[in-house]
Structures are given as C-alpha cells and as structure tokens.
Motif scaffolding. Structure first.
Motif, PDB file in Angstrom:
ATOM      1  N   ARG A 115       0.816  -1.219   0.000  1.00  0.00           N
ATOM      2  CA  ARG A 115       0.000   0.000   0.000  1.00  0.00           C
ATOM      3  C   ARG A 115       0.850   1.270   0.000  1.00  0.00           C
ATOM      4  N   LYS A 116       1.873   1.301   0.842  1.00  0.00           N
ATOM      5  CA  LYS A 116       2.677   2.512   0.987  1.00  0.00           C
ATOM      6  C   LYS A 116       3.427   2.837  -0.300  1.00  0.00           C
ATOM      7  N   LYS A 117       4.023   1.832  -0.934  1.00  0.00           N
ATOM      8  CA  LYS A 117       4.753   2.063  -2.182  1.00  0.00           C
ATOM      9  C   LYS A 117       3.828   2.616  -3.262  1.00  0.00           C
ATOM     10  N   LEU A 118       2.638   2.068  -3.349  1.00  0.00           N
ATOM     11  CA  LEU A 118       1.695   2.552  -4.351  1.00  0.00           C
ATOM     12  C   LEU A 118       1.293   3.995  -4.074  1.00  0.00           C
ATOM     13  N   LEU A 119       1.067   4.336  -2.800  1.00  0.00           N
ATOM     14  CA  LEU A 119       0.704   5.718  -2.462  1.00  0.00           C
ATOM     15  C   LEU A 119       1.832   6.685  -2.799  1.00  0.00           C
ATOM     16  N   LEU A 120       3.076   6.303  -2.493  1.00  0.00           N
ATOM     17  CA  LEU A 120       4.220   7.166  -2.806  1.00  0.00           C
ATOM     18  C   LEU A 120       4.378   7.329  -4.314  1.00  0.00           C
ATOM     19  N   PHE A 121       4.275   6.228  -5.022  1.00  0.00           N
ATOM     20  CA  PHE A 121       4.375   6.252  -6.480  1.00  0.00           C
ATOM     21  C   PHE A 121       3.288   7.145  -7.077  1.00  0.00           C
ATOM     22  N   GLY A 122       2.053   6.984  -6.592  1.00  0.00           N
ATOM     23  CA  GLY A 122       0.943   7.774  -7.101  1.00  0.00           C
ATOM     24  C   GLY A 122       1.074   9.249  -6.773  1.00  0.00           C
ATOM     25  N   SER A 123       1.605   9.556  -5.582  1.00  0.00           N
ATOM     26  CA  SER A 123       1.779  10.964  -5.200  1.00  0.00           C
ATOM     27  C   SER A 123       2.698  11.689  -6.170  1.00  0.00           C
ATOM     28  N   VAL A 124       3.804  11.052  -6.496  1.00  0.00           N
ATOM     29  CA  VAL A 124       4.765  11.662  -7.419  1.00  0.00           C
ATOM     30  C   VAL A 124       4.152  11.829  -8.809  1.00  0.00           C
ATOM     31  N   GLY A 125       3.528  10.750  -9.306  1.00  0.00           N
ATOM     32  CA  GLY A 125       2.963  10.797 -10.652  1.00  0.00           C
ATOM     33  C   GLY A 125       1.844  11.807 -10.790  1.00  0.00           C
ATOM     34  N   THR A 126       0.914  11.831  -9.834  1.00  0.00           N
ATOM     35  CA  THR A 126      -0.203  12.773  -9.922  1.00  0.00           C
ATOM     36  C   THR A 126       0.265  14.210  -9.748  1.00  0.00           C
ATOM     37  N   ALA A 127       1.245  14.446  -8.862  1.00  0.00           N
ATOM     38  CA  ALA A 127       1.770  15.807  -8.666  1.00  0.00           C
ATOM     39  C   ALA A 127       2.363  16.350  -9.956  1.00  0.00           C
TER      40      ALA A 127
END
Length: 458
Positions: free
Chosen positions: A325-337
C-alpha cells in the motif's frame, strides 16, 4: 470511491467452492448498485456547460449544482448503515434504487434550477446509501473464500459506471438533440436504475442479517444456496462474530489509544479528494472547454479517460498485495503531482492544449493504480475489530465531506484562471508524499494483530 468490507480473515475448511448461479446473481445485482453509483457521479460532467447556459448559472451556482448531490451522499452514507441493519441490506437497497429512479427522472424533467437541485440531492442519498449497503450486502452474502474478490466487483462496477456515463454523454451529443441534450444525458440514468430495482426482487436477504434477526434456519438456507462448502461452520462463525460486535458496541472510537489509526483514516480520506480526482471527473468537459476544446471533442476525450480509469483499476487489483500500500501511495503521489503541475502549466501559458488530454490520462492512471486502489483497503486494515466499522465510517465521512467541499469550490478557483485548482491539487500531492513517507506504516503481509501493536493499540 467506495468503502468495501474487508474479507473475513478466517478460512473455512471444506470441499472446493464452486461459483453457482445464485451467488453470481446476488453478487451481480449488488454490484449493479456500484455501476449506478459511478454513472450518477460522473454523468454531470457532460451537462455542466448546457446547465450553465440554460439556467444562467454563476460559478457559485454551478458549484452548488454539482455539490448538492454530494451533500446527499454524505447524509446517505452516514444513515444507510443503521437503516440497513434494521431492515436488511437487500430491502434498503430497493429504497436506494427508487431514489435513483426519482433522481434521474427529476433531473431530466426539471423545469427549474431548484427542482434540479432537489433531484440531484435525492440521487446523492441513493449514491451514499448504495456505497455502504452494496459492498456490505455482497460481503455478507458471499462465502468466505470468495468474499474479497466478490466485494472488489463493486469497485470495478463504479469505474465501469463512470466510463458508461462518459460514453453515454458522447453518444447523446452525437444525436444532436440541441437544448434537450442535458435532459437526455441526466435522464437516461433511469434505465439502469429501473433494471436495478427489478433485479433486487430476485435475490435473497443476506445470511448475516438474518442471523441478527435470530432467523437462523433461513440464514442456513441462504448459505447453502450460495454454495458455502461448510454452511454449519460458516453459520457458527457468523453467530460468534455478531456476538462479539454486540459485546464491543460500546467501545468508543475517539480515545487516545486510537489516535494513530484515526489520523491515518482521516488523512487518507482527505488526500484522496485533495488529489482533485472527483473535481476532474465532475468537471471534465468544463476543463476541456476552458482549454478551447469543442463540446463533442470533450465528450470523446472523456471516454478515453474513463477507459484509462477502468484499465488501471483492474491493474491495481493485481498488484496491491504484491507491491504494498505505501509504495503505491508514494508512487501515485509523485505521478499525480507531476501531471497536475503539467495541467496547470497548460492553463497558465495558454499553450500546448494538445497535451492536456494526455496529462489527464496519465493522471488518472497514476491515481487509479495508487489511491483509487489503496484507500478503502488501508482504512479497513488500520482499525481493530472492535471499532472497525466506526473507523470506516470516519474515513468515508472525511472522504465525502472533502469531496463536497472541493466540488463546490472548483468553479470558484477556476473562475479567474483554470490553473489555480491544479496548482493546489499538485501541492497537496507533494504534501501527501511526505505524510505517507514519514507517518504511514506498510500493511502488506502484516497481520491485523501485528499492525495494532505497531500503532500502539493495546
């Protein structure tokens, strides 16, 4: 995004489970509420421009038009659990289906702006109620071995509903119905709503609800009908779990020992909306119009974005337990930003409009494979059994309340410059990255008991 019920952690032993038509039908009907949820949520995107012209709406009034449904959603989500517990999920879903029908017909036939607001508020009650009752009904109906996968079908159906809403808007726009276009776009939702209502008369009450009403023999019959390999063992587990719930019902959620899971649930619910996901889904055609695209072109590009949402939601379901879960959230934060910053740049410079659709497609992909997949799973994991339902309600409430606030304020922020909302959303995703990095524990392959110790819960 909805609040699925976590799968039962216990494993019922017995012969291999085979899917039968009763289980397929019950799950399909329950998940159809998710399709209506997604359809009614996204269909407004195709009508915002015409509604603004027909009713001469200011940015504030347009925000109210979109957000009023979300006010109903909050109320529906907060009240549906208690009503469903009293009358049963199946029967309460019938009420939600009626609300969907009334809302669709009322929106399509609205003769004034206030009537449209009332119709959309009623639809919001249906969305909020079905977002709670649909996954709960499926979870209570399904045998333990299939529960997680079958409940996941509700989330998939939400995304399918969003895609169908965009496709429906495109097809109706192609029919060149003129000033009646928005009425058809909003009113067409009555068709699946009526189908949903009819199909709800062909499925049983859930075994778990029947046990809460001390109708044990009927509960046993439903378990056998669903193909449960060891119905007696499953029935004993249901009776035991309900006894535990009754004993622990007085346990308060807002106490010092639950401060960490409360923080995690509230922040993940808020960040889910601070990403701008539903503002973009609701105002997608409005966004394209601000960038200079024609109405028909905007409808077609919305279909592409809806398809991307579906594809990457399905992908997320295959990787969430592998990557964590955490890796996906970090990955998504960078991509969406990054994608949101790119969208802001397009509006600031008033150039490179051709890349706007690709930036939004990439944004949807990053969101769907991260936050879209993680939020409800994470909320269901961080609370102990004694307060899990209350914790899920907290996370869901923070999500829907923030959703309504952003849906109302988006046109106001975009009034002077289309870039401002996307700058804000991008900044929130940067903030989310650091909050997740420093405060969110990884829950992949961690037992609920171990996680409770990590969070300092006795």
């Amino acid at each position: 995004m909805i609040n699925p019920v976590p799968a039962n952690s216990s494993q019922v032993k017995g012969p291999p489970l085979k899917m039968n038509r009763y289980l397929l039908k019950g799950t399909g009907v329950g998940a159809l509420g998710g399709l209506l949820f997604g359809f009614d949520t996204a269909v407004i995107a195709g009508a915002t421009q015409q509604l603004t012209q027909v009713y001469n709406l200011s940015p504030e009034q347009l925000g109210i038009t979109v957000a009023i449904a979300l006010v109903g959603t909050v109320i529906g989500a907060m009240s549906a659990g208690a009503i469903g517990q009293k009358f049963g999920g199946r029967d309460t879903l019938r009420v939600m289906a009626v609300l969907y029908v009334i809302s669709a017909l009322g929106s399509g036939l609205a003769w004034s702006w206030p009537v449209l607001l009332v119709a959309r508020f009623i639809g919001g009650l249906g969305i909020g109620g079905s977002s709670v009752l649909g996954p709960v009904y499926i979870a209570e109906l399904a045998p333990a071995q299939w529960r997680g996968r079958l409940v996941g079908m509700f989330q998939v159906n939400i995304v399918v509903g969003i895609l169908l809403a965009y496709f429906s808007n495109f097809v109706i726009a192609e029919l060149h119905t003129g000033v009646m276009q928005w009425r058809w776009q909003l009113g067409i939702a009555a068709v699946p709503a009526v189908l949903f209502l009819i199909m709800l008369f062909g499925i049983p009450r859930s075994s778990r609800w029947l046990v809460t009403q001390d109708r044990i023999d009927e509960a046993r019959q439903v378990l056998e009908m669903m193909g449960t390999p060891n119905s007696e063992e499953e029935l004993k587990e249901i009776v035991a779990s309900i006894h535990l719930e009754r004993v622990s019902r007085s346990e308060p959620l807002f106490s010092w020992k639950y401060r960490k899971p409360i923080f995690l649930a509230a922040t993940i619910g808020m960040f889910n909306q601070l990403s701008g996901i539903n503002a973009i889904l609701y105002y997608l055609n409005y966004i394209f119009a601000r960038a200079g695209f024609s109405r028909l072109s905007a409808d077609l590009q919305s279909v592409a974005i809806g398809a991307t949402n579906l594809i990457f939601t399905l992908l997320a379901m295959t990787v969430i337990d592998k990557l964590g879960r955490k890796k996906l959230l970090l990955f998504g934060s960078v991509g969406t930003a990054i994608c949101l910053a790119g969208v802001a740049s397009v509006f600031f410079t008033n150039s490179h409009q051709g890349v706007l659709v690709w930036l939004l497609v990439a944004y949807i992909a990053f969101f769907a494979v991260s936050q879209g997949a993680v939020i409800w799973v994470y909320i269901s994991e961080v609370f102990p059994t004694k307060v899990r339902s209350k914790g899920q309600s907290l996370g869901s409430s923070s999500h829907w309340i923030m959703n309504a606030a952003i849906a109302f304020t988006f046109p106001l922020l975009a009034k002077s410059s289309g870039a401002y909302p996307f700058i804000f959303f991008s900044a929130m995703m940067v903030l989310q990255f650091f909050v997740v990095l420093f405060f969110y524990p990884e829950t992949k392959r961690v037992s609920l008991e171990q996680l409770q110790r990590q969070l300092g819960i006795d």
